[in-house]
Structures are given as C-alpha cells and as structure tokens.
Design a protein around this motif. Structure first.
Motif, PDB file in Angstrom:
ATOM      1  N   CYS A   1     -98.206  75.335 110.577  1.00 42.22           N
ATOM      2  CA  CYS A   1     -97.379  75.396 111.781  1.00 42.22           C
ATOM      3  C   CYS A   1     -96.653  76.735 111.740  1.00 42.22           C
ATOM      4  N   GLY A   2     -95.641  76.901 112.527  1.00 36.47           N
ATOM      5  CA  GLY A   2     -94.946  78.183 112.558  1.00 36.47           C
ATOM      6  C   GLY A   2     -94.334  78.558 111.220  1.00 36.47           C
ATOM      7  N   THR A   3     -93.649  77.602 110.599  1.00 36.02           N
ATOM      8  CA  THR A   3     -93.016  77.856 109.297  1.00 36.02           C
ATOM      9  C   THR A   3     -93.666  77.091 108.156  1.00 36.02           C
ATOM     10  N   GLY A   4     -94.398  76.055 108.454  1.00 36.61           N
ATOM     11  CA  GLY A   4     -94.961  75.167 107.441  1.00 36.61           C
ATOM     12  C   GLY A   4     -94.006  74.043 107.074  1.00 36.61           C
ATOM     13  N   ILE A   5     -92.758  74.161 107.476  1.00 37.73           N
ATOM     14  CA  ILE A   5     -91.746  73.176 107.090  1.00 37.73           C
ATOM     15  C   ILE A   5     -91.994  71.816 107.747  1.00 37.73           C
ATOM     16  N   GLY A   6     -92.176  71.818 109.055  1.00 37.27           N
ATOM     17  CA  GLY A   6     -92.401  70.551 109.753  1.00 37.27           C
ATOM     18  C   GLY A   6     -93.632  69.828 109.245  1.00 37.27           C
ATOM     19  N   MET A   7     -94.710  70.572 109.055  1.00 35.68           N
ATOM     20  CA  MET A   7     -95.950  69.965 108.545  1.00 35.68           C
ATOM     21  C   MET A   7     -95.741  69.371 107.163  1.00 35.68           C
ATOM     22  N   SER A   8     -95.031  70.085 106.284  1.00 38.35           N
ATOM     23  CA  SER A   8     -94.844  69.569 104.929  1.00 38.35           C
ATOM     24  C   SER A   8     -93.960  68.321 104.932  1.00 38.35           C
ATOM     25  N   ILE A   9     -92.962  68.291 105.782  1.00 42.19           N
ATOM     26  CA  ILE A   9     -92.113  67.100 105.882  1.00 42.19           C
ATOM     27  C   ILE A   9     -92.941  65.909 106.343  1.00 42.19           C
ATOM     28  N   ALA A  10     -93.713  66.099 107.402  1.00 40.05           N
ATOM     29  CA  ALA A  10     -94.543  65.004 107.929  1.00 40.05           C
ATOM     30  C   ALA A  10     -95.557  64.543 106.888  1.00 40.05           C
ATOM     31  N   ALA A  11     -96.209  65.473 106.232  1.00 40.94           N
ATOM     32  CA  ALA A  11     -97.247  65.126 105.263  1.00 40.94           C
ATOM     33  C   ALA A  11     -96.692  64.300 104.116  1.00 40.94           C
ATOM     34  N   ASN A  12     -95.527  64.645 103.646  1.00 38.68           N
ATOM     35  CA  ASN A  12     -94.971  63.958 102.484  1.00 38.68           C
ATOM     36  C   ASN A  12     -94.423  62.570 102.807  1.00 38.68           C
ATOM     37  N   LYS A  13     -94.566  62.117 104.030  1.00 36.47           N
ATOM     38  CA  LYS A  13     -94.224  60.736 104.389  1.00 36.47           C
ATOM     39  C   LYS A  13     -95.367  59.783 104.041  1.00 36.47           C
ATOM     40  N   PHE A  14     -96.544  60.312 103.785  1.00 37.44           N
ATOM     41  CA  PHE A  14     -97.722  59.496 103.516  1.00 37.44           C
ATOM     42  C   PHE A  14     -97.823  59.139 102.039  1.00 37.44           C
ATOM     43  N   THR A  15     -98.091  57.881 101.755  1.00 33.15           N
ATOM     44  CA  THR A  15     -98.326  57.440 100.388  1.00 33.15           C
ATOM     45  C   THR A  15     -99.543  58.178  99.836  1.00 33.15           C
ATOM     46  N   GLY A  16     -99.386  58.721  98.641  1.00 39.81           N
ATOM     47  CA  GLY A  16    -100.502  59.395  97.980  1.00 39.81           C
ATOM     48  C   GLY A  16    -100.653  60.861  98.322  1.00 39.81           C
ATOM     49  N   ILE A  17     -99.840  61.359  99.229  1.00 38.20           N
ATOM     50  CA  ILE A  17     -99.926  62.772  99.593  1.00 38.20           C
ATOM     51  C   ILE A  17     -98.874  63.551  98.808  1.00 38.20           C
ATOM     52  N   ARG A  18     -99.331  64.632  98.212  1.00 35.94           N
ATOM     53  CA  ARG A  18     -98.434  65.574  97.536  1.00 35.94           C
ATOM     54  C   ARG A  18     -98.656  66.922  98.209  1.00 35.94           C
ATOM     55  N   CYS A  19     -97.803  67.199  99.174  1.00 35.63           N
ATOM     56  CA  CYS A  19     -97.927  68.419  99.971  1.00 35.63           C
ATOM     57  C   CYS A  19     -96.905  69.440  99.506  1.00 35.63           C
ATOM     58  N   ALA A  20     -97.363  70.664  99.326  1.00 36.19           N
ATOM     59  CA  ALA A  20     -96.479  71.765  98.958  1.00 36.19           C
ATOM     60  C   ALA A  20     -96.499  72.829 100.044  1.00 36.19           C
TER      61      ALA A  20
END
Length: 152
Positions: free
Chosen positions: A65-84
């Motif tokens: 996304c523009g900063t990557g922040i929103g995507m990383s926040i959304a991704a880390n809501k999923f069980t089993g996802i480790r987003c950096a």
C-alpha cells in the motif's frame, strides 16, 4: 513457491513491477489485485492474500500500500500470519531468518522499485534459521495468538 500478491491503489504500480521479478525468480504468482490507481480499501486486498497463505494455497504473500502500515496491520489479524513491514534489506533477511514471516508488507510511497525488488528477492531466498531460540520465540508468539484468537 506460490506467491500471493495484493495491493491497494497506493501500491498498484509497485505490485505491477514486482510480479515479473517474482516470476523471473521461478515462483508462481497469484495476483489478487487491485488493477488500477483509483482509490480502494487495503483490507479488501490483504484478505485474499492472507486467506491463501493461511489456508496453504500460497506459500507466502506480499502486500503493498502507500506506506505498508495498513496492509501489515490487516494481515496480522489473521491466525497463522506473520507479516513484517520491511523497507530495508537487513530487515528482509532478518525477518525470514528469525521470525519465519510468511507475508511481506511494503510501502510504495516509502521505497523505490529498485530497493523493493531487492527486498523481495532477499525475502524470498532467505530460509528460516530453525535455531532453537528462534523456534522457541515463535512458539511463544503462536501461544499468544492461540490464547487470544477466541476472545472478542
């Protein structure tokens, strides 16, 4: 590996530049969109990427996304996802070696395409170290995730 990739309008151009690179590295790509620079909502693209990864239908995912922040926040809501969220080469390597991340988030407005391509290459090529200390730490993270996954 099969790599799921998604971006909102702020990451569309960078996504389009990264898909051929990922393919040239020998990986299959599943592009979940978006397909334009008109305003869209980043969670709508984090969702399918993370579903594919968490269900084992993709080995890893990349979100932009523009900063990557929103995507990383959304991704880390999923069980089993480790987003950096990564914007440098050292972190790209460390997050795979130490954290076994399965989703990478980047910001198109933060880094240029050359650096983004190098980050993706490093992130895709770096294995998890399997060192006992890293495995132990990941197990603790998964215990936290398990404990709070069922809470509202």
């Amino acid at each position: 590996m099969k790599i799921a990739i998604g971006a909102d309008h702020g990451g569309y151009r960078l996504k389009e530049e990264l898909v051929p690179l990922i393919q040239s590295l020998g990986h299959e790509v599943e592009d979940v969109g978006c397909s334009c620079e008109q305003s869209v909502d980043y969670p709508d693209y984090a969702l399918p990427v993370c579903e594919l990864v968490s269900q084992g239908k993709a080995d890893r995912g990349i979100l932009i996304c523009g900063t990557g922040i929103g995507m990383s926040i959304a991704a880390n809501k999923f069980t089993g996802i480790r987003c950096a969220l990564v914007h440098d080469m050292f972190s790209a390597k460390a997050t795979r070696e130490h954290n076994d991340t399965n989703v990478l988030a980047m910001g198109e407005r933060v880094i240029g395409p050359g650096l983004a391509q190098e980050i993706v290459r490093i992130w895709l090529e770096t294995p998890f170290s399997q060192a006992e200390r890293h495995v132990g730490r990941l197990n603790k993270v998964m215990q936290i995730e398990s404990k709070y996954a069922s809470h509202p």
